[in-house]
Design an enzyme around this catalytic site. Structure first.
Site, PDB file in Angstrom:
ATOM      1  CB  SER A 119      -1.083   0.094   1.240  1.00 24.93           C
ATOM      2  OG  SER A 119      -1.632   1.282   1.379  1.00 24.93           O
ATOM      3  CG  ASP A 231       1.508  12.685  -4.364  1.00 26.06           C
ATOM      4  OD1 ASP A 231       0.493  12.161  -4.439  1.00 26.06           O
ATOM      5  OD2 ASP A 231       1.955  13.098  -5.159  1.00 26.06           O
TER       6      ASP A 231
END
Ligand SMILES: *[C@@H]1O[C@H](CO)[C@@H](O)[C@H](O)[C@H]1NC(C)=O
Length: 336
Positions: A119, A231
């Site tokens: 992940s 992000d």
């Protein structure tokens, strides 16, 4: 046996059971276990911890030199290489760890951590046993920034501890025709700090990974489903907390060797190159932007609002920012 003895034995067994349960909880390594988090008082302000993502075995030589440079900096408390490629042989990683430990003699400690899951959210796990600083530098294994610019960025963080600080930015925007959120680049503003190089406070790792209830669970699931956008989600988390955008810092020399995984390289905000790049937008890069736009739409849907805020301008220490561009099969500075 007397009643007293029975009671003592019973209490003793109870105590052993209590210890065992706690030990198991620690051993199971729940990264969000509140009892294993560090108290803010025990974290230092004068240094930062570097969490650098590693993935590609072919880039190990570059990774080694980047990591050695970080570890040699007096600003750096320790460096963690977060290895995200599950197919890399154990042998390769142990040789890498050995190489790095030799290279780190007399500098900040370096460790190599194989990510326990594939992940992308794992890069933001709080690591209380390794992170002893308030500031964390999240970066990629293909971006090289000169030491003075890192020092400058860290100084800017020191007076803006709730913000995301870094050198590479993008934007969200609302496409008026389709009424959809898109991922783009604006010439004069930005709202998304990329993890090519991002300084943030370590509290945000906990916030991203452990807080936010079912909304964050669903948003982290979107990251897993898209295999992208961790992000962007961090930017959502921080903007929602601060109601402010990230802070772009100008680097004296920032070399981006390109990220083969997402083809998002070479676009330095505000550089002359930008116009040329956009005209020749490759279909792969177009596809990448589309996926990132989908992430923004999904995060917005789940959160029920758009927390991203724009920042304008760039904090500079001194002028000049270099991108590497490919010309005729050679890597050259973009402005050459
Ligand atoms: C380790 O260092 C040796 C000698 O410098 C080098 O040849 C090798 O490629 C390095 N291996 C890894 C995995 O870092």
């Amino acid at each position: 046996m007397e009643m007293n003895q029975v009671l003592t034995i019973f209490l003793f067994l109870f105590f052993v059971l209590f210890l065992a349960v706690n030990a198991l909880r620690t051993l199971s390594g729940d990264p969000c276990d509140p009892t294993t988090q560090r108290h803010s008082r025990t974290l230092r302000y004068d240094q930062l911890t570097v969490l650098i993502n590693g993935y590609s075995e072919s880039r190990i030589p570059l990774l080694q030199s980047l990591v050695a440079a970080y570890a040699a900096s007096p600003l750096v408390s320790s460096v963690l290489v977060l290895w995200g490629n599950p197919t890399t042989p154990v042998q390769t990683l142990s040789v890498l760890a050995q190489n790095l430990s030799v290279a780190s003699f007399g500098t900040a400690p370096i460790s190599v951590v194989r990510q326990s899951s594939s992940s992308l959210n794992a890069r933001f796990l709080p690591r209380p046993s390794s992170v002893g600083t308030h500031a964390v530098l999240i970066c990629d294994d293909d971006v090289e920034v000169d030491h003075r610019s890192i020092e400058f960025a860290f100084r800017i963080w020191g007076s803006n501890r709730d913000r995301l600080i870094g050198f590479f930015v993008r934007s969200h925007d609302l496409d008026l025709k389709s009424k959809e959120w898109i991922y783009t680049v604006h010439p004069d503003k930005y709202s998304i700090m990329l993890t090519k190089f991002m300084i943030l406070k370590s509290d945000y790792l906990f916030k991203y990974s452990c807080e936010g209830g079912s909304t964050m669970v669903e948003m982290r699931r979107i990251v897993d489903r898209m295999r992208n956008c961790e992000d962007i989600l961090m930017n959502f988390v921080v903007a929602d907390e601060t109601n402010a955008g990230p802070i772009l810092v100008g680097a004296q020399r920032a070399r981006d060797y390109g990220d083969a995984r997402n083809d998002d390289s070479g676009e330095l905000w505000g550089s002359e190159e930008e116009g040329v790049k956009k005209v020749g937008l490759s279909s792969r890069r177009g596809e990448h932007r589309k996926r990132r736009g989908e992430c923004i739409m999904e995060f917005h849907r789940v959160m029920g609002k758009m927390p991203l805020r724009y920042g304008y301008g760039k904090v500079v220490n001194s002028v000049g920012e270099q991108g590497l561009c490919e010309r005729g099969g050679h890597l050259v500075f973009c402005d050459q």
